[in-house]
Design a protein around this motif. Structure first.
Motif, PDB file in Angstrom:
ATOM      1  N   GLY A   1      52.120 -56.518  30.796  1.00  0.00           N
ATOM      2  CA  GLY A   1      52.230 -55.391  29.886  1.00  0.00           C
ATOM      3  C   GLY A   1      53.638 -55.088  29.442  1.00  0.00           C
ATOM      4  N   PHE A   2      54.617 -55.874  29.876  1.00  0.00           N
ATOM      5  CA  PHE A   2      56.014 -55.652  29.504  1.00  0.00           C
ATOM      6  C   PHE A   2      56.145 -55.773  27.991  1.00  0.00           C
ATOM      7  N   GLU A   3      56.780 -54.803  27.357  1.00  0.00           N
ATOM      8  CA  GLU A   3      56.715 -54.692  25.904  1.00  0.00           C
ATOM      9  C   GLU A   3      57.736 -55.530  25.155  1.00  0.00           C
ATOM     10  N   PHE A   4      58.753 -56.043  25.822  1.00  0.00           N
ATOM     11  CA  PHE A   4      59.807 -56.754  25.119  1.00  0.00           C
ATOM     12  C   PHE A   4      59.558 -58.269  25.123  1.00  0.00           C
TER      13      PHE A   4
ATOM     14  N   ALA B   1      46.801 -56.054  19.833  1.00  0.00           N
ATOM     15  CA  ALA B   1      46.324 -54.768  20.332  1.00  0.00           C
ATOM     16  C   ALA B   1      47.391 -53.698  20.234  1.00  0.00           C
ATOM     17  N   ALA B   2      48.658 -54.091  20.411  1.00  0.00           N
ATOM     18  CA  ALA B   2      49.753 -53.126  20.362  1.00  0.00           C
ATOM     19  C   ALA B   2      50.292 -52.936  18.949  1.00  0.00           C
ATOM     20  N   ALA B   3      49.697 -53.632  17.965  1.00  0.00           N
ATOM     21  CA  ALA B   3      50.193 -53.599  16.580  1.00  0.00           C
ATOM     22  C   ALA B   3      51.680 -53.938  16.539  1.00  0.00           C
TER      23      ALA B   3
ATOM     24  N   CYS C   1      56.392 -59.090  16.948  1.00  0.00           N
ATOM     25  CA  CYS C   1      55.869 -60.208  17.733  1.00  0.00           C
ATOM     26  C   CYS C   1      55.067 -61.160  16.858  1.00  0.00           C
ATOM     27  N   LEU C   2      54.163 -60.626  16.044  1.00  0.00           N
ATOM     28  CA  LEU C   2      53.308 -61.466  15.211  1.00  0.00           C
ATOM     29  C   LEU C   2      54.130 -62.212  14.160  1.00  0.00           C
ATOM     30  N   THR C   3      55.152 -61.558  13.616  1.00  0.00           N
ATOM     31  CA  THR C   3      56.000 -62.215  12.619  1.00  0.00           C
ATOM     32  C   THR C   3      56.772 -63.376  13.244  1.00  0.00           C
ATOM     33  N   VAL C   4      57.348 -63.122  14.415  1.00  0.00           N
ATOM     34  CA  VAL C   4      58.091 -64.186  15.095  1.00  0.00           C
ATOM     35  C   VAL C   4      57.158 -65.332  15.471  1.00  0.00           C
ATOM     36  N   PHE C   5      55.948 -64.990  15.901  1.00  0.00           N
ATOM     37  CA  PHE C   5      54.971 -66.022  16.258  1.00  0.00           C
ATOM     38  C   PHE C   5      54.702 -66.949  15.077  1.00  0.00           C
ATOM     39  N   TRP C   6      54.444 -66.367  13.918  1.00  0.00           N
ATOM     40  CA  TRP C   6      54.157 -67.209  12.754  1.00  0.00           C
ATOM     41  C   TRP C   6      55.384 -67.994  12.319  1.00  0.00           C
TER      42      TRP C   6
ATOM     43  N   GLY D   1      46.316 -59.316  12.085  1.00  0.00           N
ATOM     44  CA  GLY D   1      47.155 -58.224  12.559  1.00  0.00           C
ATOM     45  C   GLY D   1      48.267 -57.908  11.579  1.00  0.00           C
ATOM     46  N   LEU D   2      48.873 -58.955  10.998  1.00  0.00           N
ATOM     47  CA  LEU D   2      49.926 -58.727  10.005  1.00  0.00           C
ATOM     48  C   LEU D   2      49.339 -58.177   8.709  1.00  0.00           C
ATOM     49  N   ALA D   3      48.223 -58.740   8.287  1.00  0.00           N
ATOM     50  CA  ALA D   3      47.620 -58.305   7.023  1.00  0.00           C
ATOM     51  C   ALA D   3      47.184 -56.853   7.089  1.00  0.00           C
ATOM     52  N   GLU D   4      46.563 -56.471   8.184  1.00  0.00           N
ATOM     53  CA  GLU D   4      46.083 -55.092   8.312  1.00  0.00           C
ATOM     54  C   GLU D   4      47.229 -54.094   8.459  1.00  0.00           C
TER      55      GLU D   4
END
Length: 537
Positions: free
Chosen positions: A431-434, A461-463, A467-472, A496-499
């Motif tokens: 659950g660590f956020e960073f 889940a955490a919106a 994170c999602l941008t770096v992943f892509w 997640g990014l689109a929404e």
């Protein structure tokens, strides 16, 4: 020649200090604060780029460090971004401070046969390794240097002189104190420290006149507090604490400082305020027992004595850095640099009037050990991993230091060392956020696809748009092989990014569409293609 004959011991101390810390000129900028506060600080490149008030507030540093920023701007003008020059200046300032402290001890009546020894302790104690080795810690060096200059000015000449407002010393000392406050706000106790020195060195000055004369220094301190607190809050550096938590933080900070004063081993770049078992209870008891015993002994000396003045100096200098501020970075070894001046003055006041053989015996027994420990401590600032490896080892069950160590390896482009640590971090504290995206990257890199997918699910889940941008970005740059993430993770990462309505460049959206299409996610690929077309309009 007569000057050398009298002060050759000081020259030896300065030479040993120079050799001990000479390695710092080869160090890079530290990963801690140096990039943001020195290298990328717009005020360092152009001090007036944000106007005069911006220079006075130095918002990038969280609170006013005007003089420190100007010193970095001078470094930049002379040497660009070569870290060796910045480190050399730090070492030079420390050498100047040693000389100023030595001169102050002489003006306080300590003989040249003895004054060099406490000055050498200040020069070589491992607690000074952090401010000497860490570029941004120049604020501690400068603040202490200006204050030592002010104390020397006040203590110069015969004790019986004209009143405050008829003495040239006052204006000079007041100006130096204000420069100290604008070097580091922790010097806001400058009026109290100067008062203590005045009462010792200029007892003929009336309390009323001195109190009035201190007003400009008090005003400078009030300004730093008025603008510093809101800026810290705006940066999110302030934590909420109860009265009990505040008292606990101050107790722990004082214990760490006192303990390292007498046992300067295992000094860390960062101390975790959330680690409630550190330091141990027995260390807290021992530190306060020693502190009270020393204070009681000093306060039994006559009023106006150097020992009593030194004890009050330690308390006043240590108060702002004793964990009283509710910030994340609640204590550091560099904070002890100014209080160490008071410790040295107390040691000097306790020395015999003249016993040269004993002084040399103490020197041969203690100073080489301190020099070796200081050298070892300075090496911990030679790289990001060297800085954080001891912290992560000390707080083995705490995710924050492990995260810092992993990031340090990434910062130095050492992915093979970073990846296992990031996977370990995720296993320790999912659950660590960073650094969620970095943990996903590490899991996929090490073949733990299910763990990587689980990290991406937590990002969704955490919106966590970052994170999602770096992943892509990692997927498109092939830092993550496109076939490693599960189709569900890819779909959720895009949705997640689109929404979230995150604006993405058309080229990025087309790359995402291609990756989705290759994995059979045709509908989502079409959606990404449409989004790319809209982005180009």
């Amino acid at each position: 020649m007569a000057l050398f004959d009298r002060h050759w011991r000081l020259i030896v101390v300065l030479s040993v200090t120079l050799v001990t810390f000479s390695a710092v000129v080869r160090f890079p900028f530290s990963i801690i604060d140096d990039p943001s506060n020195v290298v990328r600080n717009p005020l360092v490149a152009a001090p007036l780029s944000q106007g005069l008030m911006g220079l006075l507030r130095t918002p990038a540093m969280g609170y006013p460090h005007t003089v420190t920023v100007l010193s970095f701007a001078l470094d930049r003008a002379l040497a660009g971004e070569d870290p060796s020059y910045y480190h050399a200046v730090n070492l030079l300032v420390h050498l100047v401070n040693i000389a100023l402290l030595y001169m102050l001890l002489l003006r306080f009546g300590i003989s040249t046969e003895w004054a060099w020894l406490p000055a050498a302790i200040f020069a070589l104690h491992p607690l000074v390794a952090e401010p000497v080795s860490w570029v941004i810690a120049r604020k501690d060096l400068l603040a202490t240097g200006f204050l030592l200059g002010a104390f020397n000015v006040i203590a110069t000449g015969p004790a019986e002189t004209a009143g405050v407002f008829r003495d040239w010393r006052w204006g000079t000392a007041a100006a130096l104190c204000i420069l100290a406050i604008f070097s580091k706000p922790a010097a806001i106790t400058a009026p109290v420290l100067l008062w203590l020195v005045i009462r010792y060195a200029r007892p003929s000055w009336t309390l009323r006149d001195v109190a009035i004369a201190l007003a400009p220094i008090v005003a400078a301190g009030a300004f730093t507090m008025a603008v510093g607190v809101p800026d810290l809050q705006a940066q999110g550096a302030v934590v909420q604490r109860s009265v009990m938590q505040s008292g606990f933080d101050m107790t722990r900070a004082w214990t760490i400082h006192v303990w390292h004063l007498f046992w300067p081993r295992d000094l860390l770049a960062e101390y975790e305020r959330t680690a409630t078992a550190d330091p141990a209870v027995w260390k807290i008891v021992a530190a306060f027992a020693v502190s009270l015993a020393i204070a009681a002994a000093a306060l039994r000396t006559p009023r106006g004595s150097a020992a009593r003045m030194a004890v009050l100096f330690i308390i006043a200098a240590g108060a702002p850095v004793a964990g009283v501020l509710p910030t994340w970075h609640w204590t550091a070894d560099s904070y002890v640099y100014l209080p160490l001046v008071g410790v040295v003055m107390l040691a000097a006041a306790s020395l015999p009037a003249a016993d040269v053989p004993r002084a040399w015996t103490l020197a041969w027994a203690v100073l080489p050990l301190l020099a070796w420990l200081s050298y070892q401590q300075s090496i911990t600032w030679s790289s990001g991993p060297a800085t954080f490896a001891p912290v992560a080892a000390h707080y083995a069950d705490n995710p924050r230091p492990l995260n810092r160590l992993a990031f340090a390896y990434l910062y130095e482009n050492r992915p093979d060392q970073a990846a296992p640590l990031l996977v370990k971090l995720d296993a320790m504290a999912p659950g660590f956020e960073f650094n969620r995206a970095q943990r996903a990257w590490a899991a996929y890199r090490l073949g733990e696809a299910s763990r990587g997918d689980a990290v991406i699910a937590r990002c969704v889940a955490a919106a966590d748009v970052e994170c999602l941008t770096v992943f892509w970005n990692d997927v498109l740059a092939m830092n993550i092989a496109p076939d490693r993430p599960g189709t569900g993770a890819l779909a959720d990462a895009y949705l997640g990014l689109a929404e979230a309505g995150t604006p993405l460049p058309a080229a990025t959206l087309r790359g995402i569409a291609d990756a989705l299409r290759q994995r059979g996610l045709i509908a989502l690929a079409f959606r990404a293609t449409v989004a790319a077309a809209r982005s180009e309009r």
